[in-house]
Design a protein around this motif. Structure first.
Motif, short mmCIF file in Angstrom:
data_model
loop_
_atom_site.label_atom_id
_atom_site.label_comp_id
_atom_site.label_asym_id
_atom_site.label_seq_id
_atom_site.Cartn_x
_atom_site.Cartn_y
_atom_site.Cartn_z
N PHE A 1 -7.89 7.08 -0.71
CA PHE A 1 -6.64 7.71 -1.15
C PHE A 1 -6.53 7.73 -2.68
O PHE A 1 -5.99 8.66 -3.25
N HIS B 1 -6.60 11.50 5.12
CA HIS B 1 -6.72 11.09 6.53
C HIS B 1 -7.82 11.91 7.21
O HIS B 1 -8.64 11.37 7.96
N SER C 1 -2.53 -3.14 10.79
CA SER C 1 -2.27 -3.94 9.59
C SER C 1 -3.49 -3.90 8.66
O SER C 1 -3.36 -4.14 7.48
N GLY C 2 -4.64 -3.59 9.21
CA GLY C 2 -5.83 -3.44 8.35
C GLY C 2 -6.71 -4.67 8.38
O GLY C 2 -6.24 -5.76 8.09
N ASN C 3 -7.98 -4.50 8.72
CA ASN C 3 -8.94 -5.61 8.74
C ASN C 3 -8.55 -6.77 9.64
O ASN C 3 -9.03 -7.88 9.44
N LEU D 1 -2.17 12.39 1.11
CA LEU D 1 -2.22 11.53 2.31
C LEU D 1 -2.86 12.29 3.47
O LEU D 1 -3.74 11.78 4.17
N ARG E 1 3.09 -3.16 10.12
CA ARG E 1 2.92 -3.73 8.78
C ARG E 1 4.27 -3.82 8.13
O ARG E 1 5.10 -2.94 8.30
N LYS E 2 4.45 -4.86 7.32
CA LYS E 2 5.75 -5.03 6.70
C LYS E 2 6.07 -3.88 5.74
O LYS E 2 7.20 -3.42 5.67
N ASP E 3 5.07 -3.41 5.03
CA ASP E 3 5.35 -2.33 4.08
C ASP E 3 5.33 -0.97 4.77
O ASP E 3 5.58 0.06 4.14
N GLN F 1 -9.12 -1.00 1.12
CA GLN F 1 -8.86 -0.19 2.31
C GLN F 1 -8.33 1.20 1.98
O GLN F 1 -8.47 2.13 2.77
N ALA G 1 3.08 0.91 5.43
CA ALA G 1 2.33 1.84 4.60
C ALA G 1 1.65 2.93 5.42
O ALA G 1 0.85 2.64 6.30
N PRO G 2 1.97 4.19 5.12
CA PRO G 2 1.34 5.28 5.85
C PRO G 2 -0.17 5.34 5.63
O PRO G 2 -0.89 5.81 6.50
N THR G 3 -0.63 4.84 4.48
CA THR G 3 -2.08 4.85 4.27
C THR G 3 -2.74 3.89 5.27
O THR G 3 -3.83 4.17 5.77
N ALA G 4 -2.06 2.77 5.55
CA ALA G 4 -2.62 1.80 6.50
C ALA G 4 -2.75 2.47 7.86
O ALA G 4 -3.75 2.34 8.56
N ARG H 1 0.85 -1.19 0.00
CA ARG H 1 0.00 0.00 0.00
C ARG H 1 0.88 1.24 0.00
O ARG H 1 2.07 1.15 0.24
N ALA I 1 -2.96 5.67 8.39
CA ALA I 1 -3.95 6.74 8.29
C ALA I 1 -5.37 6.20 8.39
O ALA I 1 -6.23 6.82 9.02
N VAL I 2 -5.61 5.05 7.79
CA VAL I 2 -6.94 4.44 7.86
C VAL I 2 -7.21 4.00 9.29
O VAL I 2 -8.28 4.25 9.87
#
Ligand code: SF4
Ligand code: SF4
Lengths: 310, 753
Positions: free
Chosen positions: A120, B692, B570-572, B688, B642-644, A116, B646-649, A10, B651-652
């Motif tokens: 964005f 958010h 991590s999301g969900n 971003l 999270r491994k990546d 998710q 991810a700032p979006t993760a 992501r 932010a969500v």
């Protein structure tokens, strides 16, 4: 419908416009010796092993019923040839020393990650990018993911190396908004030396793409010893000019829908090669300087094409 | 280093550079003498070497700190404990401090003054022992609560009152209402208290006038011996302006900046106040007037603002709606950003981002982030905080006037008392109490359901304890250490003869923050997955591991097993679900009812810099955290979520756990986007931020950093004396932080946990 995916990234901002989610498909038809994602080359799941994280708990030895992970004189030995990649050892390896790379995922699995970041994509003009490996090696799965994304109103892109039957690419095209395609070398023999395959099918795919009306970003991974000279990049530039002309002759607007991007070689993949017991033949190559990248970009620009470089 | 030749004239930029260099010199001196400073930089200047005394004390937010004092100054106690309490004694002592405070004039700056001592550090003890809240001690200790009892400031005054009246006008106002209340207050005891209060206020103003007068005299004196014409002229102007400002309200832009400088420095000195509010709106009339008269241009305006910012690290809002919802962003908003940009020092400028706020402000803010990499500005989700505040039963017109004025918080200038950022509930501790209670009860089978039930019960108890403590504070604080300084610029305290902490202002909305959200969400999720579902361990085994702090055979394996679940962020994941549920529970409990005395409480999620001390006293937790390690930061997922990375993760996740009653649950985020400003970096980061807030986020503390450089600086901070980072709501010189705090920042950069 499912496919093998080895990573979903992501906030991906290097694989197309805006903020994107990149889905990495496992399996590739090329074997570029510098590959940045070696875990994406083999089509099946793999076990990756990072010894520095291992806490020597021997849980993996207990878990393996296939004789692939054993204790020999008190030392753990992993024999990849005996491993059926059942993943049992990974489940008990809490340190993250053993990682299963590549998972069978359904379209729903992929979409639940992708959705998710939907907000964005909307703000930034981003979307989903299928990458790999070679995503088009799994054309039906790729098509299904793209189709579902489009149905959700998400913009789509693919990153392909083009070395697949055209009929595969054709299957995904109706649901693809942007094509990103690698061209590594114009000389077929050198292409084969560098990637394991000749370039005829790659170039044919590129021509086919040019005959469509989809925006295309061609990309050259600039790799020392492979294609980092003004002549080699210039030759690719000239070829892209021809493709632009081809599109123009077909009534399209080649000049504004086809462009080129130069990506410098980097060496961040070393650990991944080790974790897969693969030989990293690019480890001694030098990273191209900014100045050299700029010079190569200039060489391509002489063919009146739009060029970006990092 | 700028060499000032005796007769050379400096440009504005050269003068700003000189201010920065002086500031850096002062900072290095502070690092040597005071040591690590894990807090806002404050803009404090050390007293001259011959007037310096080093002490151990407590910050306004309740953190133990080392501090420098002005030597030889002794307070006058009025209590057997050795303390001084109540408005009269406090006012007199503060006046005495102001009267011996050394004069500071940097001849390069257009504004005079520099503050050298925290009045709070002279307060021993901090609390009047006659007011005994021992009845709360057991629960406060049990849940390790930050109770807010005795906490100072953390609300916002309205500078426009001071701009209008000046010190002379304030004095008149105090004397006027002194007489009014003397005649009208019938209750003799109340009357005595009010008279004491007016005496206290008067002392403060008289002290200020003395400080300003001495400064103007000193400026006059130095101007006579100054050879450099530019500096001489500057000193003369400083002398003239300050002679006038002893009594008069400011007229010009420069005078308004000078007035603001005095007030903000002294308010900081009095009790650590850093609130300022809408600087662009407040200064606009002065700016416009001078521009219209042709006596000011933008370069000069930027310079005066820079001269202010170098002395004050106050919390400033730029842009955002006025009461009617129209955007207040003006040309000055951009000039203030520009001044912070040219200074490149710690500063706490917040930029509003909203549907009706000028988007150029966000863009310019992000550009500056890329250019300076100082964590300046920060970003405010103004529409979300406004809507949220309305849910407390306030009209939109009022909600829109709340202004950003502290680390993570806002308050209605001059009209609202909040104790923002002072009250903390450590979810980690509540969880620990619940888990221990469950394991000690041998009559029941441990389960997640049971644990959650106990957690909810104890959280309720903790919130109730907080509520009682807040009532206690509001009842007695005015007799301990009243808000004399902020009272001056509020609507009501002078008129009514009541301190802001005691009914002086209109609105009381008390901030109650939760912390350690990720620590506890991940703990619940790990127990649920590993113990209850997968049955890899029994409850007794995990309890034993926690008891042993993961030592002993299989300890590390167990720790990694618990840590290895999909975590909050991590999301969900189930842990994401837990975070939501825990935030909702906390919000419900805080909003369920007001304090016993009827004061409204507002929930938020923020741990400020308390993650380290709160973690120190917390045992090992089932999320794989070792005993004594920091708790998770505010509403943030733990690094490595999270491994990546991810700032979006992130932010969500953070947008989803907002309590959403007008107080914030900020997102603290570090980005090394690997692309430059020119390669589209600004767009990505601005998108971003905006998204958010669209999703419900309330505030962003962002560092755009070169990760490699920060890691390098962590090894030897002295090599990077000018590296500034946003630590949390505040920004600071990296080299001023303790190794522990630097580690905290570094951990956030390393995504692989
Ligand atoms: S994946 Fe399966 S076969 Fe391979 S080593 Fe692990 S347990 Fe053994
Ligand atoms: S299970 Fe993982 S940590 Fe344990 S010995 Fe095997 S590889 Fe090492």
């Amino acid at each position: 419908m499912d496919g093998v995916v080895f990573s979903i990234q992501r906030f991906s901002i290097h694989d197309g416009p805006g903020i994107r989610t990149t889905v990495f498909f496992k399996g590739c038809t090329l074997h570029c010796f510098w590959c940045h994602n070696p875990e994406g080359i083999r089509p099946k799941p793999d076990i990756q092993f990072f010894p520095e994280r291992c806490i020597a708990c021997n849980e993996c030895v207990k878990a393996c019923t296939h004789g692939a992970t054993t204790l020999v004189n008190g030392i753990r030995v992993y024999d990849r040839s005996k491993c059926i990649v059942c993943g049992k050892c990974v489940e008990t390896c809490y340190s993250g020393a053993r990682i299963l790379t590549g998972k069978h995922m359904t379209v729903d699995d992929v979409m639940s990650e992708v959705m998710q970041d939907r907000a964005f994509y909307e703000t930034s003009g981003g979307g989903i990018t299928l990458s790999g490996g070679e995503p088009i090696m799994q054309p039906d799965f790729a098509r299904a993911v793209l189709e579902r994304s489009k149905a959700e109103g998400i913009s789509t892109a693919i990153e392909t190396a083009g070395n697949v039957p055209w009929e595969f690419e054709e299957r995904v095209l109706p649901f693809t908004d942007l094509i990103m395609m690698d061209i590594k070398h114009m000389d077929s023999a050198k292409h084969r030396w560098a990637t394991g395959v000749p370039n005829e099918r790659v170039l044919s795919t590129a021509r086919h793409f040019a005959m469509t009306d989809k925006p295309i970003i061609f990309r050259i991974p600039v790799i020392p010893t492979v294609n980092d000279t003004v002549e080699e990049v210039g030759a690719i530039g000239s070829y892209i000019r021809d493709l632009i002309e081809l599109r123009n002759q077909n009534g399209g607007d080649g000049d504004h829908t086809i462009s080129l991007e130069l990506l410098p070689f980097h060496k961040l993949a070393g650990d991944k090669y080790r974790s897969l017991d693969m030989d990293y033949r690019a480890k001694d190559l030098k990273i191209p300087t900014k100045a050299h990248m700029a010079e190569l970009a200039e060489a391509a620009k002489t063919h009146q094409i739009e060029v970006r470089s990092r | 280093m700028i060499e000032v030749n005796e007769f050379q004239e400096l440009t504005y930029q050269e003068r700003i550079d000189s201010l920065r260099e002086t500031k850096q010199r002062i900072t290095q001196e502070k690092q040597q003498i005071i040591g690590s400073m894990d807090h806002d930089d404050w803009g404090l200047i050390l007293p001259p070497p011959d007037r310096r005394e080093i002490v151990q004390t407590m910050s306004a937010s309740g953190m133990p700190i080392t501090d420098a004092l002005i030597a030889g100054f002794k307070v006058k106690p009025n209590h057997p404990s050795g303390g001084f309490f109540g408005p009269k004694a406090v006012g007199e002592n503060f006046r005495a401090l102001l009267e011996i405070h050394p004069v500071y004039i940097d001849p390069v700056s257009s504004l005079a003054g520099g503050y050298m001592a925290n009045f709070m550090s002279y307060r021993k003890p901090h609390w009047n022992p006659d007011f005994d809240f021992g009845f709360l001690h057991v629960d406060q200790k049990r849940y390790q609560l930050g109770t807010g009892i005795g906490a100072a400031q953390h609300f916002c005054h309205d500078l426009s009152i001071g701009f209008e009246l000046g010190w002379g006008g304030l004095l008149e106002k105090i004397r006027h209402y002194h007489d009014v209340q003397q005649a009208e207050e019938k209750d003799p005891e109340e009357r005595t208290q009010k008279m004491d209060f007016y005496d206290g206020l008067e002392s403060v103003v008289l002290g200020m006038q003395d400080w300003i007068r001495r400064t103007s005299e000193e400026a006059r004196k130095s101007s006579l011996s100054e050879a450099n014409p530019q500096r001489r002229e500057n000193l003369e102007a400083i002398a003239d302006i300050n002679t006038r400002l002893v009594n008069e309200p400011p007229k010009t832009f420069r005078e308004a900046c000078q007035w603001m400088n005095w007030y903000q420095m002294a308010a900081r000195m009095y009790n650590g106040n850093g609130a300022l509010g809408r600087m662009d709106t407040l200064l606009q009339p002065y700016y416009q007037r001078d521009i219209d008269l042709g006596i000011l241009d933008d370069e000069e305006a930027i310079f005066h603002i820079a001269c202010f910012l170098v002395r004050n690290t106050d919390y400033i809002q730029l842009g955002g709606p006025d009461e009617n919802g129209s955007d207040t962003t003006n040309h000055l908003s951009f000039l203030i950003l520009e001044a912070a940009h040219r200074l490149r020092i710690p500063a706490n400028v917040g930029v509003c981002v909203g549907d009706h706020t000028n988007p150029d402000l966000l863009r310019r803010g992000v550009e500056i982030m890329f250019e300076d990499k100082c964590g300046v500005p920060k970003f405010l989700g103004i529409d979300r905080t406004t809507e949220g505040f309305m849910k407390n039963g306030y009209e939109a017109e009022l909600a829109r006037t709340r202004a950003y004025s502290g680390c993570h918080w806002s308050a209605i200038p001059g009209r609202e008392y909040t104790l923002n950022d002072c009250v903390k509930v450590n979810f980690g501790r509540v969880f620990e109490v619940a888990l221990k209670e469950m394991m000690a009860d041998t009559t029941i089978e441990p389960s997640i359901a049971r644990l959650y039930e106990l957690y909810a019960k104890h959280l309720q108890h903790a919130v109730d304890t907080i509520a009682k403590g807040l009532d206690y504070h509001l009842e007695h604080y005015h007799q301990v250490f009243p808000e004399l300084f902020l009272d001056l610029l509020c609507y009501g305290p002078i008129e009514k003869g009541l301190d802001a902490s005691h009914g002086g202002v209109e609105f009381y909305n008390l901030c109650v923050d939760g912390s350690a959200l990720a620590t506890v969400a991940d703990s619940f999720a790990a127990l649920e997955q590993r113990v209850e579902k997968e049955k890899r361990m029994s409850w007794q085994e995990i309890a034993q591991h926690l008891e042993n702090n993961w030592k002993g055979p299989d300890g590390e394996k167990a720790r990694l097993m618990m840590k290895g679940i999909s975590r909050y962020g991590s999301g969900n994941s189930p842990a994401d679900g837990w975070a939501l549920k825990l935030s909702q529970l906390f919000t419900d409990l805080v909003k369920e009812k007001p304090t016993p005395k009827g004061y409204n409480m507002i929930p938020g999620l923020f741990s400020w810099a308390n993650t380290i001390p709160m973690g120190k006293h917390l045992g090992a937790t089932p999320n794989g955290r070792r005993a004594g390690e920091p708790i998770s930061h505010g509403a943030n997922p733990d690094p490595g979520y999270r491994k990546d990375g991810a700032p979006t993760a992130m932010a969500v996740a953070i947008a989803s756990v907002q309590p959403a009653y007008g107080n914030t649950a900020p997102m603290q985020i570090e980005l090394d986007p690997g692309i430059t400003k020119d390669e589209g970096g600004v767009d990505h980061v601005a998108d971003l931020i905006k998204t958010h807030f669209d999703l419900g986020g309330t505030q962003i503390n962002l560092n755009i950093m070169d990760a490699a450089q920060v890691l390098e600086a962590h090894k030897d901070p002295s090599k990077y004396p000018d590296l500034v980072v946003r630590v949390t709501g505040f920004s600071a010189y990296f080299a001023s932080l303790s190794p522990e705090f630097r580690q905290l920042v570094v951990n956030r950069i390393l995504t692989e946990g």
